[in-house]
Design an enzyme around this catalytic site. Sequence first.
Site, PDB file in Angstrom:
ATOM      1  N   ARG A 242       0.760  -1.279  -0.003  1.00  0.00           N
ATOM      2  CA  ARG A 242       0.051  -0.025   0.185  1.00  0.00           C
ATOM      3  C   ARG A 242       1.003   1.164   0.013  1.00  0.00           C
ATOM      4  O   ARG A 242       0.416   2.270   0.448  1.00  0.00           O
ATOM      5  CB  ARG A 242      -0.972  -0.015   1.140  1.00  0.00           C
ATOM      6  CG  ARG A 242      -2.064  -1.083   1.181  1.00  0.00           C
ATOM      7  CD  ARG A 242      -3.133  -0.894   1.847  1.00  0.00           C
ATOM      8  NE  ARG A 242      -4.114  -1.822   1.929  1.00  0.00           N
ATOM      9  CZ  ARG A 242      -4.374  -2.848   2.769  1.00  0.00           C
ATOM     10  NH1 ARG A 242      -3.282  -3.021   3.913  1.00  0.00           N
ATOM     11  NH2 ARG A 242      -5.096  -3.877   2.632  1.00  0.00           N
TER      12      ARG A 242
ATOM     13  N   LYS B 223       3.882  11.885 -10.632  1.00  0.00           N
ATOM     14  CA  LYS B 223       2.915  11.326 -11.618  1.00  0.00           C
ATOM     15  C   LYS B 223       3.488  10.113 -11.967  1.00  0.00           C
ATOM     16  O   LYS B 223       4.965   9.842 -12.526  1.00  0.00           O
ATOM     17  CB  LYS B 223       2.726  12.247 -13.058  1.00  0.00           C
ATOM     18  CG  LYS B 223       1.694  13.282 -12.886  1.00  0.00           C
ATOM     19  CD  LYS B 223       1.545  13.910 -13.816  1.00  0.00           C
ATOM     20  CE  LYS B 223       0.429  15.058 -13.980  1.00  0.00           C
ATOM     21  NZ  LYS B 223       0.339  15.752 -15.142  1.00  0.00           N
TER      22      LYS B 223
ATOM     23  N   GLU C 294      11.991  20.402 -23.034  1.00  0.00           N
ATOM     24  CA  GLU C 294      11.105  20.486 -21.881  1.00  0.00           C
ATOM     25  C   GLU C 294      11.713  21.875 -21.139  1.00  0.00           C
ATOM     26  O   GLU C 294      10.797  22.429 -20.331  1.00  0.00           O
ATOM     27  CB  GLU C 294      11.036  19.277 -21.121  1.00  0.00           C
ATOM     28  CG  GLU C 294      10.334  18.206 -21.822  1.00  0.00           C
ATOM     29  CD  GLU C 294       8.847  18.066 -21.671  1.00  0.00           C
ATOM     30  OE1 GLU C 294       8.333  19.084 -20.960  1.00  0.00           O
ATOM     31  OE2 GLU C 294       8.281  16.930 -22.301  1.00  0.00           O
TER      32      GLU C 294
ATOM     33  N   LYS D 242       8.997  23.789 -11.744  1.00  0.00           N
ATOM     34  CA  LYS D 242       8.012  22.795 -11.570  1.00  0.00           C
ATOM     35  C   LYS D 242       7.690  22.548 -10.071  1.00  0.00           C
ATOM     36  O   LYS D 242       6.557  22.287  -9.771  1.00  0.00           O
ATOM     37  CB  LYS D 242       8.808  21.230 -12.075  1.00  0.00           C
ATOM     38  CG  LYS D 242       7.944  20.247 -11.886  1.00  0.00           C
ATOM     39  CD  LYS D 242       7.860  19.289 -12.861  1.00  0.00           C
ATOM     40  CE  LYS D 242       6.922  18.232 -12.712  1.00  0.00           C
ATOM     41  NZ  LYS D 242       6.727  17.073 -13.738  1.00  0.00           N
TER      42      LYS D 242
ATOM     43  N   GLU E 129      -3.290  18.644 -10.249  1.00  0.00           N
ATOM     44  CA  GLU E 129      -3.743  19.139 -11.578  1.00  0.00           C
ATOM     45  C   GLU E 129      -5.463  19.691 -11.713  1.00  0.00           C
ATOM     46  O   GLU E 129      -5.995  19.542 -12.662  1.00  0.00           O
ATOM     47  CB  GLU E 129      -3.508  18.371 -12.712  1.00  0.00           C
ATOM     48  CG  GLU E 129      -3.134  18.985 -14.045  1.00  0.00           C
ATOM     49  CD  GLU E 129      -2.609  18.240 -15.152  1.00  0.00           C
ATOM     50  OE1 GLU E 129      -1.527  17.632 -14.867  1.00  0.00           O
ATOM     51  OE2 GLU E 129      -3.185  17.997 -16.318  1.00  0.00           O
TER      52      GLU E 129
ATOM     53  N   ARG F 266      -0.932  23.220 -12.745  1.00  0.00           N
ATOM     54  CA  ARG F 266      -0.225  22.012 -13.136  1.00  0.00           C
ATOM     55  C   ARG F 266      -0.684  21.847 -14.541  1.00  0.00           C
ATOM     56  O   ARG F 266       0.381  21.496 -15.315  1.00  0.00           O
ATOM     57  CB  ARG F 266      -0.377  20.894 -12.495  1.00  0.00           C
ATOM     58  CG  ARG F 266       0.821  19.830 -12.615  1.00  0.00           C
ATOM     59  CD  ARG F 266       0.780  18.778 -11.432  1.00  0.00           C
ATOM     60  NE  ARG F 266       1.886  17.789 -12.027  1.00  0.00           N
ATOM     61  CZ  ARG F 266       2.520  16.925 -11.378  1.00  0.00           C
ATOM     62  NH1 ARG F 266       2.021  16.791 -10.067  1.00  0.00           N
ATOM     63  NH2 ARG F 266       3.348  16.226 -11.760  1.00  0.00           N
TER      64      ARG F 266
ATOM     65  N   ASN G 132       1.579  21.232 -19.453  1.00  0.00           N
ATOM     66  CA  ASN G 132       1.291  20.496 -20.452  1.00  0.00           C
ATOM     67  C   ASN G 132       1.371  21.234 -21.920  1.00  0.00           C
ATOM     68  O   ASN G 132       1.029  20.876 -22.965  1.00  0.00           O
ATOM     69  CB  ASN G 132       0.000  19.814 -20.570  1.00  0.00           C
ATOM     70  CG  ASN G 132      -0.061  18.680 -19.368  1.00  0.00           C
ATOM     71  OD1 ASN G 132       0.784  18.219 -19.357  1.00  0.00           O
ATOM     72  ND2 ASN G 132      -1.284  18.530 -18.794  1.00  0.00           N
TER      73      ASN G 132
ATOM     74  N   HIS H 278       1.655  19.861 -25.432  1.00  0.00           N
ATOM     75  CA  HIS H 278       1.527  18.426 -25.467  1.00  0.00           C
ATOM     76  C   HIS H 278       0.218  17.857 -26.402  1.00  0.00           C
ATOM     77  O   HIS H 278       0.071  16.887 -26.540  1.00  0.00           O
ATOM     78  CB  HIS H 278       1.371  17.940 -23.934  1.00  0.00           C
ATOM     79  CG  HIS H 278       2.884  17.942 -23.171  1.00  0.00           C
ATOM     80  ND1 HIS H 278       3.454  18.948 -22.991  1.00  0.00           N
ATOM     81  CD2 HIS H 278       3.302  16.676 -22.742  1.00  0.00           C
ATOM     82  CE1 HIS H 278       4.656  18.417 -22.391  1.00  0.00           C
ATOM     83  NE2 HIS H 278       4.478  17.109 -22.226  1.00  0.00           N
TER      84      HIS H 278
ATOM     85  N   HIS I 206       0.951  15.494 -28.701  1.00  0.00           N
ATOM     86  CA  HIS I 206       0.330  14.114 -28.653  1.00  0.00           C
ATOM     87  C   HIS I 206      -0.225  13.625 -30.166  1.00  0.00           C
ATOM     88  O   HIS I 206      -0.056  12.383 -30.463  1.00  0.00           O
ATOM     89  CB  HIS I 206      -0.802  13.991 -27.567  1.00  0.00           C
ATOM     90  CG  HIS I 206      -1.481  12.536 -27.623  1.00  0.00           C
ATOM     91  ND1 HIS I 206      -0.779  11.526 -26.820  1.00  0.00           N
ATOM     92  CD2 HIS I 206      -2.532  12.106 -28.247  1.00  0.00           C
ATOM     93  CE1 HIS I 206      -1.686  10.416 -27.233  1.00  0.00           C
ATOM     94  NE2 HIS I 206      -2.627  11.104 -27.872  1.00  0.00           N
TER      95      HIS I 206
ATOM     96  N   HIS J  83       9.091  12.022 -27.807  1.00  0.00           N
ATOM     97  CA  HIS J  83       8.187  12.771 -26.931  1.00  0.00           C
ATOM     98  C   HIS J  83       8.545  14.223 -26.914  1.00  0.00           C
ATOM     99  O   HIS J  83       7.870  14.950 -27.136  1.00  0.00           O
ATOM    100  CB  HIS J  83       7.940  12.114 -25.652  1.00  0.00           C
ATOM    101  CG  HIS J  83       7.091  13.073 -24.668  1.00  0.00           C
ATOM    102  ND1 HIS J  83       5.742  13.168 -25.041  1.00  0.00           N
ATOM    103  CD2 HIS J  83       7.388  13.993 -23.661  1.00  0.00           C
ATOM    104  CE1 HIS J  83       5.274  13.984 -24.076  1.00  0.00           C
ATOM    105  NE2 HIS J  83       6.140  14.336 -23.349  1.00  0.00           N
TER     106      HIS J  83
END
Length: 372
Positions: A125, A147, A189, A231, A241, A246, A250, A253, A257, A271
């Site tokens: 857990r 994340k 980035e 960040k 987010e 946050r 992106n 992105h 994507h 990426h």
Amino acid sequence: MAVIPVALAGRAYEVVIEEGLLARLAEAAAPFQKGYGAGRPVPFVADTNTHRLFASGIDAHLAAHGLAAEWFVVAPGEDAKSWAVLEQLCDWLLALGVTRKDHVFALGGGVVGDLVGFACSVVKRGCGFVQLPTTLLAQVDSSVGGKTAINTRAGKNLIGAFHQPSLVLIDPLVLATLPDREMRAGFAEVLKYGLLGDAAFFAWLEANGNKVLAREPAALEHAIATSIAMKARIVAADERETEDLRALLNLGHTFGHALEAETGFSDRLLHGEAVALGMVLAAKYSARRGEISAADAARAEGAIGAAGLPASLPSLALTCDGAALVDHMRHDKKAEGRTLPFLLLRQLGEAYVARDVDLADIAAFLDGELAG
Ligand code: GLY
């Protein structure tokens, strides 16, 4: 050396940036190796590349401190972020007798960090983990912020958890062996932080990006530390987010994507490269809406092109139209209507979430860009 706190109540941790940290791991991560030794090895996860490059040095260093590493090694690439590898990793950690108080060490890029972080969110857990990012992209983005995820048939990163590391150790020296193309992809980035929230940093990158890409120590540390500091501030304010804050991370992105999907999530477009071109498109679309000037959009395009990153759609030689790219965006966000949230620029150094973007207009804009 820079030490950047990530100020999350109850889960605060530090990001340490310093050359040579990996060679001093036993000292740098000492509080997180308590409980190991005396027959209990420290669990490390790497891919075959980072294992080949760094494992023997770490083994020897730990041995000199009375510790031993036990390695779980995955194949490089996104395939490691799978249910099957997750299951093997969890079984391995359980067989090692990892407890909630223990820490697992993730040595690699975003794939290893995401996989280990997710495994550590569910084993017993939730146990601890330490990020040792070895790519520029992981150092400035994915290793910080908690994340974690694996990929499934339904898409990338759809199964995961927010699970913060206990420590992130960034050793810029590990970038010496990073292929130039991956260095540039990570640099995209870094540029992202300037474009989304710090015009002065963006201007510094325009002037000094070549030094960062050449891995000049002072420039590299400044670029990494400035990126992480932004960040860390954003993650501390909007960890999950939910505040449109946050989400600013992106930038590039949504367009990116669609380009990754159209090129099959393959080596054809990494990426970071997709994000780079995505940011050019976000800047140009912001100019089309009259939010930034054409000159500012050209500055964004110029900085990305100067870094050797893809800066125009024709450079990808796609055979699709704008509507097909919009379909990828719709699928990614599970959108059904005529709009999606887009990260756009109010000015260079200030991104925002636009919710009034008409997807038909995006398709028309992309048709124009595809035509060159
Ligand atoms: N890479 C985006 C984020 O961490 O939110």
